[in-house]
Enzyme design. Structure first.
Site, PDB file in Angstrom:
ATOM      1  N   LYS A 145      -5.513 -38.422 -12.224  1.00 45.46           N
ATOM      2  CA  LYS A 145      -6.953 -38.274 -12.002  1.00 45.46           C
ATOM      3  C   LYS A 145      -7.589 -37.569 -13.195  1.00 45.46           C
ATOM      4  CE  LYS A 145      -8.150 -37.416  -7.632  1.00 45.46           C
ATOM      5  NZ  LYS A 145      -8.137 -36.535  -6.452  1.00 45.46           N
ATOM      6  N   ARG A 148     -10.076 -30.604  -7.005  1.00 48.95           N
ATOM      7  CA  ARG A 148      -9.372 -31.856  -6.688  1.00 48.95           C
ATOM      8  C   ARG A 148      -7.944 -31.813  -7.223  1.00 48.95           C
ATOM      9  NH1 ARG A 148     -13.067 -36.402  -9.366  1.00 48.95           N
ATOM     10  NH2 ARG A 148     -12.264 -37.659  -7.642  1.00 48.95           N
ATOM     11  N   GLY A 157       0.303 -35.889   1.078  1.00 49.90           N
ATOM     12  CA  GLY A 157       0.835 -34.549   1.270  1.00 49.90           C
ATOM     13  C   GLY A 157       0.230 -33.537   0.319  1.00 49.90           C
ATOM     14  N   MET A 198      -2.877 -31.507  -1.561  1.00 49.55           N
ATOM     15  CA  MET A 198      -4.068 -30.951  -0.923  1.00 49.55           C
ATOM     16  C   MET A 198      -5.284 -31.853  -1.102  1.00 49.55           C
ATOM     17  SD  MET A 198      -5.769 -27.237  -1.205  1.00 49.55           S
ATOM     18  CE  MET A 198      -7.132 -27.770  -2.188  1.00 49.55           C
ATOM     19  N   ARG A 218      -8.765 -45.679 -11.654  1.00 46.34           N
ATOM     20  CA  ARG A 218      -7.307 -45.887 -11.739  1.00 46.34           C
ATOM     21  C   ARG A 218      -7.034 -47.382 -11.567  1.00 46.34           C
ATOM     22  NH1 ARG A 218      -6.069 -43.133  -5.853  1.00 46.34           N
ATOM     23  NH2 ARG A 218      -8.044 -43.780  -5.039  1.00 46.34           N
ATOM     24  N   HIS A 276      23.667 -62.214   9.385  1.00 44.66           N
ATOM     25  CA  HIS A 276      23.697 -63.670   9.430  1.00 44.66           C
ATOM     26  C   HIS A 276      22.288 -64.232   9.534  1.00 44.66           C
ATOM     27  CE1 HIS A 276      24.070 -67.554  11.615  1.00 44.66           C
ATOM     28  NE2 HIS A 276      25.022 -67.755  10.711  1.00 44.66           N
ATOM     29  N   SER A 334      30.732 -73.596 -13.597  1.00 45.09           N
ATOM     30  CA  SER A 334      29.650 -73.028 -12.807  1.00 45.09           C
ATOM     31  C   SER A 334      30.233 -71.893 -11.969  1.00 45.09           C
ATOM     32  CB  SER A 334      29.049 -74.111 -11.905  1.00 45.09           C
ATOM     33  OG  SER A 334      28.110 -73.541 -11.024  1.00 45.09           O
ATOM     34  N   CYS A 350      25.849 -70.924  -9.475  1.00 42.43           N
ATOM     35  CA  CYS A 350      25.295 -71.603  -8.316  1.00 42.43           C
ATOM     36  C   CYS A 350      25.439 -70.783  -7.045  1.00 42.43           C
ATOM     37  CB  CYS A 350      25.916 -72.982  -8.143  1.00 42.43           C
ATOM     38  SG  CYS A 350      27.681 -72.894  -7.805  1.00 42.43           S
ATOM     39  N   TYR A 387      22.030 -72.030 -17.344  1.00 49.24           N
ATOM     40  CA  TYR A 387      21.042 -72.092 -16.272  1.00 49.24           C
ATOM     41  C   TYR A 387      21.480 -71.210 -15.112  1.00 49.24           C
ATOM     42  CZ  TYR A 387      24.499 -74.943 -13.947  1.00 49.24           C
ATOM     43  OH  TYR A 387      25.650 -75.346 -13.358  1.00 49.24           O
TER      44      TYR A 387
HETATM   45  P1  ADP Z   1      -8.786 -38.395  -3.253  1.00 49.23           P
HETATM   46  O1  ADP Z   1      -7.710 -38.212  -4.249  1.00 49.23           O
HETATM   47  O2  ADP Z   1      -8.380 -38.166  -1.850  1.00 49.23           O
HETATM   48  O3  ADP Z   1      -9.561 -39.661  -3.469  1.00 49.23           O
HETATM   49  P2  ADP Z   1     -10.934 -37.076  -4.617  1.00 49.23           P
HETATM   50  O4  ADP Z   1     -10.644 -35.878  -5.433  1.00 49.23           O
HETATM   51  O5  ADP Z   1     -11.079 -38.318  -5.372  1.00 49.23           O
HETATM   52  O6  ADP Z   1      -9.810 -37.181  -3.512  1.00 49.23           O
HETATM   53  O7  ADP Z   1     -12.233 -36.718  -3.787  1.00 49.23           O
HETATM   54  C1  ADP Z   1     -12.584 -37.109  -2.490  1.00 49.23           C
HETATM   55  C2  ADP Z   1     -14.026 -37.556  -2.484  1.00 49.23           C
HETATM   56  O8  ADP Z   1     -14.898 -36.568  -2.995  1.00 49.23           O
HETATM   57  C3  ADP Z   1     -14.238 -38.788  -3.340  1.00 49.23           C
HETATM   58  O9  ADP Z   1     -15.142 -39.645  -2.712  1.00 49.23           O
HETATM   59  C4  ADP Z   1     -14.826 -38.212  -4.591  1.00 49.23           C
HETATM   60  O10 ADP Z   1     -15.601 -39.159  -5.265  1.00 49.23           O
HETATM   61  C5  ADP Z   1     -15.655 -37.058  -4.059  1.00 49.23           C
HETATM   62  N1  ADP Z   1     -15.838 -36.022  -5.079  1.00 49.23           N
HETATM   63  C6  ADP Z   1     -14.875 -35.332  -5.705  1.00 49.23           C
HETATM   64  N2  ADP Z   1     -15.387 -34.501  -6.615  1.00 49.23           N
HETATM   65  C7  ADP Z   1     -16.730 -34.663  -6.585  1.00 49.23           C
HETATM   66  C8  ADP Z   1     -17.818 -34.103  -7.308  1.00 49.23           C
HETATM   67  N3  ADP Z   1     -17.617 -33.204  -8.265  1.00 49.23           N
HETATM   68  N4  ADP Z   1     -19.043 -34.531  -7.012  1.00 49.23           N
HETATM   69  C9  ADP Z   1     -19.247 -35.424  -6.042  1.00 49.23           C
HETATM   70  N5  ADP Z   1     -18.269 -36.004  -5.330  1.00 49.23           N
HETATM   71  C10 ADP Z   1     -17.013 -35.641  -5.585  1.00 49.23           C
HETATM   72 MG    MG Z   2     -10.386 -40.286  -5.012  1.00 45.87          MG
END
Ligand code: ADP
Ligand code: MG
Ligand code: MG
Length: 915
Positions: free
Chosen positions: A35, A105, A114, A116, A349, A472, A799, A867, A887
């Site tokens: 990210k 984020r 898993g 945060m 991504r 089988h 073969s 084969c 082949y």
């Molecule tokens: P995930 O990995 O679960 O997608 P994100 O970090 O991408 O989590 O964020 C979850 C949501 O919050 C997404 O819709 C993202 O676009 C939004 N978001 C994250 N940071 C900001 C920000 N600085 N301003 C506005 N929206 C945000």
């Molecule tokens: Mg996201």
């Protein structure tokens, strides 16, 4: 050392990050997380990204190593960088005039469950709220932000469950007498925020942190700690992701999509991820914040509608999507937010896609000049090709079935494709319903046995409650391209009462079910299917490029003209294995075959063989015609003769029945008749007993049989050459190759070839035609592989029959082992892979290498192929490429897959050589 470490990068410092890791983009992703790296990359591309900073994965590891403490200087670096973010945003964190809010984020190198969740609106407290209200003149908006922060911080950082928060909102709605959150007023949200803080206090025994810096620090630490959370650790173990990668933390200026009716937030794919069409596809919500779109609380709009609702922002969005695609040379999955008409990008991504979309996007991107043909071919995995070869469930009807409770159970997806039919609990009924009544049938059994094959062939799909990937049922299903799900443990089959139970659902024989062999799912009732087209124009393009790159030929195993036609349609360049023996099982022929086996009189044997000959000739003519211009390898009879006779125990049962009836016979005619029958059965039984072998797999079969009963193989060769001459006279370009099975010593081959080739010459003389033919042998015994130089003196081709070669190399009987210890060997790691699925490179592969090297040493033009079932396995195909085989030959259904896999092998070889 701490002062030397750079723990924090601003989004506009990607060059420094690159320099630090030595320029490699994958390493940048490793350092900043996927990210963070892409946020920085978009910033460099001058795509509008809200300013922010990234604490690196190295920072995470250092924090965790220090016992969940910030090493000296780390947090100070973050605060230093935050100042730069403040400058860029023109706001100040915790400020009393123009407060900056941020999101926190998480994001490691690979996205994984898993970790945060994101916390938005960090920096709000009772003071900054007041300032924000003054600035925006929108108290409802600000209190909405505030309650979101308390809730998210409480649940994400402190681990409070969502329910108590949701309850309060519901109460607020009831109290206000409104249906939706959108109708709640500023005062309502203000009150809700207060209640939220109370929950926070009650659950955590701490006050909600009012200092913005405390909020930020706690959130950051929580992200780092989540790396070692149980779910994250379990997931990494399951997915094979290293535990020392660490996660990065991104702290980013908040953009508000909920600022009114010129604001919005959404997610999109730059192309259609189901079909691959070059159209932006996605969802958005007006006046909403991040989560709202994915949370599914409000009904989203099609992103195309933004064209009219927010035309300027959409026009820019379109341009950015193109720009990102051109830069990344891949379809992108993006997140965006519009604040007061201004567009901001929040994530990009590579997008996930269906197999169909993967093929179309790869082919289109070549035409658009974004990627090379080589890259396009490498981007599609051989298994994705499978999608085009079988019916599939319509995505929507599958979703509908899921939501209406028609989903029954999961099992192993052992043979791809979708099938719909009525349940039949045994092979006879399956066959009867399918053949006589024209019904679509799913054959359901606890597990299947060789006796069940007729029912399996007649069925649309196969479902079993036991068994694994090499059971089988799985093998037969894959061989014939029949969709199958096996090992559905939750299925309780009650054969006696002809019904089955899954959870609360009871299904009677004759009820409709649907199975998805691609996903391994079982549904109640009839789901809509669609048939993807093997002649999909994008697929054809991609495969034709693959054909240009590969060196390995791709042939097919086909026993019938119908199979040969399909193989050819799928691109086979020859038949690598045509087995003659199951032609013997057909009802008009079996009596002659049995007579041939039973008799001791030469005259009777000749008569029986003469009766079989025309049938065989007919079969071969059909295959030669289908393969006009291409080689066809026909294997002479291979299995032990007892397989053509009735089962010993069945015979014994029938005999005792007859004897009982004899005692009860009431007239002489009956007695005579029964005595005659008993005499016949006893004769057969005697023969069966005399043919009985302790270990038929290693017994009288293959070339040994040909040497023992030369009339049999001579008849087969006559049939082959008569057929070849006949079609040749019709103008067909025919290239038969006669393959002698199971050779272990060159002398066996020498003897058989002499006898057979003289018969071939005789036929050609009789017919007055020269046919282009070859004689050769299978290599399926280690001795043959090791003495391939001797064998090559008498074989124009070899073969590898890798099924038997694997059995004889390991000394393992496949049928016994796969039902027994072999699966345990694989699950406990005694063997790394199932050697019957993927060629064992060090043992079987090494024997193959020896054979090719020695054989070609004597005869450089020696045609070498494979084969066995492995011929359709991508990993084994790679090995065959490296061994320099001529082949690979596989089931017709795997031909397109093998074409792509062979191209991958060639291209990968090229890449490693370049390095
Ligand atoms: P995930 O990995 O679960 O997608 P994100 O970090 O991408 O989590 O964020 C979850 C949501 O919050 C997404 O819709 C993202 O676009 C939004 N978001 C994250 N940071 C900001 C920000 N600085 N301003 C506005 N929206 C945000
Ligand atoms: Mg996201
Ligand atoms: Mg064999």
């Amino acid at each position: 050392m701490s002062s030397k470490n750079k723990w924090v990068y601003l989004f506009d410092e990607v060059e420094q990050a690159e320099k630090y890791v030595g320029g490699d983009w994958e390493a940048v992703r490793g350092l900043l997380g996927g990210k963070g790296a892409n946020l920085a990359e978009m910033t460099r591309l001058k795509v509008p990204v809200p300013p922010g900073l990234t604490l690196t994965t190295e920072a995470c590891n250092a924090y965790l190593a220090a016992g969940e403490n910030f090493p000296e200087g780390m947090w100070e670096q973050a605060l230093e960088a935050l100042k730069a973010v403040e400058t860029a945003a023109g706001k100040k964190f915790g400020d009393s005039k123009n407060p900056l809010l941020v999101s926190c984020r998480s994001g490691g190198k690979f996205s994984m469950p898993g970790m945060m969740d994101t916390v938005l609106n960090i920096g709000l407290n009772d003071d900054t709220v007041k300032v924000m209200i003054k600035l925006t003149k929108d108290d409802r908006f600000v209190y909405d932000l505030y309650r979101r922060l308390v809730q998210m911080f409480g649940s994400v950082v402190m681990g409070i469950p969502d329910e108590p928060f949701e309850e309060i909102i519901t109460e607020a709605r009831v109290k206000a007498g409104v249906k939706s959150d959108a109708e709640l007023t500023a005062d309502d949200w203000k009150q809700v925020t207060k209640e939220f803080k109370k929950i926070f206090k009650k659950r955590t025994h701490k006050k909600f942190p009012t200092d913005p810096y405390d909020q930020l620090k706690l959130a950051t630490e929580a992200v780092f700690k989540s790396w070692n959370g149980k779910r994250a650790v379990d997931y990494r173990n399951a997915a094979g992701i290293a535990h020392d990668l660490g996660t990065a933390v991104n702290i980013q200026t908040m953009i508000f999509g909920n600022m009114g009716d010129t604001s919005a937030t959404g997610v999109a794919m730059t192309r259609n991820a189901s079909t691959g069409e070059n159209n932006i596809e996605g969802d958005y919500l007006m006046n909403a914040q991040g989560e709202d779109v994915v949370a599914g609380i409000r009904i989203t709009n099609d992103v195309q509608e933004m064209k009219t609702e927010l035309p300027k922002a959409y026009a820019e969005f379109e341009k950015i999507c193109k720009k990102l695609e051109i830069h990344y040379r891949e379809m992108q999955d993006v997140e965006f937010t519009v604040e007061n008409g201004k567009l901001w990008m929040l994530q990009t991504r590579d997008g996930k896609r269906t197999a169909q979309a993967a093929v179309r996007i790869a082919a289109d991107m070549v035409e658009e000049g974004l990627i090379s043909k080589e890259e396009a071919v490498l981007r599609v995995s051989p298994e994705q090709i499978d999608f085009f070869l079988h019916p599939q469930f319509d995505l929507q009807s599958k979703q509908k079935a899921q939501s209406s409770g028609a989903f029954l159970a999961n099992g192993l997806n052992v043979s791809p494709g979708a099938a719909v039919g009525i349940v039949a609990f045994d092979a006879d009924r399956a066959e009867q319903w399918a053949k006589e009544q024209g019904k679509d049938v799913i054959m359901v059994r606890p597990e299947t046995k060789p006796d069940d094959v007729h029912g399996m062939l007649a069925a649309e799909g196969i479902l079993t409650s036991r068994g694994g990937r090499t059971s089988h049922a799985a093998l037969v299903a894959r061989q014939f391209g029949t969709p199958a799900v096996v090992g559905v443990a939750s299925l309780e089959i009650d054969l006696a009462n002809r019904r089955m139970q899954v959870g609360d659902h009871e299904i009677q024989e004759g009820d409709w079910i649907s199975i998805d062999g691609t996903a391994g799912e079982v549904f109640l009732g009839k789901l809509e299917t669609m048939v993807p087209d093997i002649n999909d124009p994008w697929l054809l393009k991609l495969l034709s490029w693959a054909d240009d790159f590969r060196r390995l030929g791709v042939w097919a195993n086909a026993d019938y003209p119908k199979d040969a036609e399909r193989a050819r349609e799928y691109g086979a360049q020859g038949i690598g294995l045509c087995r003659t023996e199951h032609m013997f099982f057909e009802s008009e022929r079996l009596p002659h075959v049995q007579k041939m086996i039973m008799t001791d009189l030469q005259r009777e044997r000749d008569e029986a063989l003469a009766a079989i000959l025309p049938f065989q000739r007919e079969d071969f003519m059909g295959i030669f015609k289908a393969m006009d211009g291409l080689p066809v390898i026909i294997r002479l009879i291979d299995p032990p003769l007892h397989e053509f006779l009735p089962n010993q125990f069945d015979l014994m049962h029938e005999l005792s029945d007859l004897k009982i009836r004899l005692q009860q016979a009431n007239n002489l005619a009956q007695v005579d008749d029964l005595l005659e029958q008993i005499r016949m059965k006893e004769n057969i039984l005697k023969r069966v007993e005399s043919l009985h072998e302790a270990n038929p797999m290693l017994g009288l079969r293959g070339v040994r049989l040909g040497i023992q009963i030369p009339e049999l193989t001579t008849m087969q060769v006559r049939a082959i050459f008569e057929a070849a001459c006949a079609v040749s006279k019709e103008g067909v370009d025919v290239h038969p190759e006669v393959m002698i099975p199971l050779t272990s010593h060159v002398n066996e081959l020498k003897i058989q070839r002499q006898a057979l080739e003289s018969e071939a010459k005789k036929v050609m003389e009789e017919q007055g035609i020269e046919i282009d033919y070859k004689f050769g042998t299978m290599i399926e015994i280690p001795r043959a592989a090791i003495t391939a130089d001797e064998i090559a003196e008498y074989a124009q081709f070899i073969s590898f029959g890798t099924n038997d070669l694997t059995q004889t190399t390991f000394g393992i009987s496949r049928d016994d082992a796969e039902a027994g210890f072999l699966m345990e060997y694989i699950s406990t790691g005694v063997l790394p892979d199932n050697p019957f699925a993927t060629i064992d490179p060090n043992g079987v592969g090494e024997l193959m290498r020896i054979a090719v090297t020695k054989g070609r040493g004597v005869n450089p033009a020696l045609e070498c192929g494979i084969c066995g079932e492995h011929g359709g396995d991508p990993e084994s195909i790679l090995l065959c490429h490296e061994l320099g085989l001529t082949y690979v030959s596989c089931s017709p259904f795997r031909v397109p897959i093998a074409r792509l896999a062979a191209a991958h092998a060639a291209l990968q070889g090229r890449i490693t050589k370049d390095q």
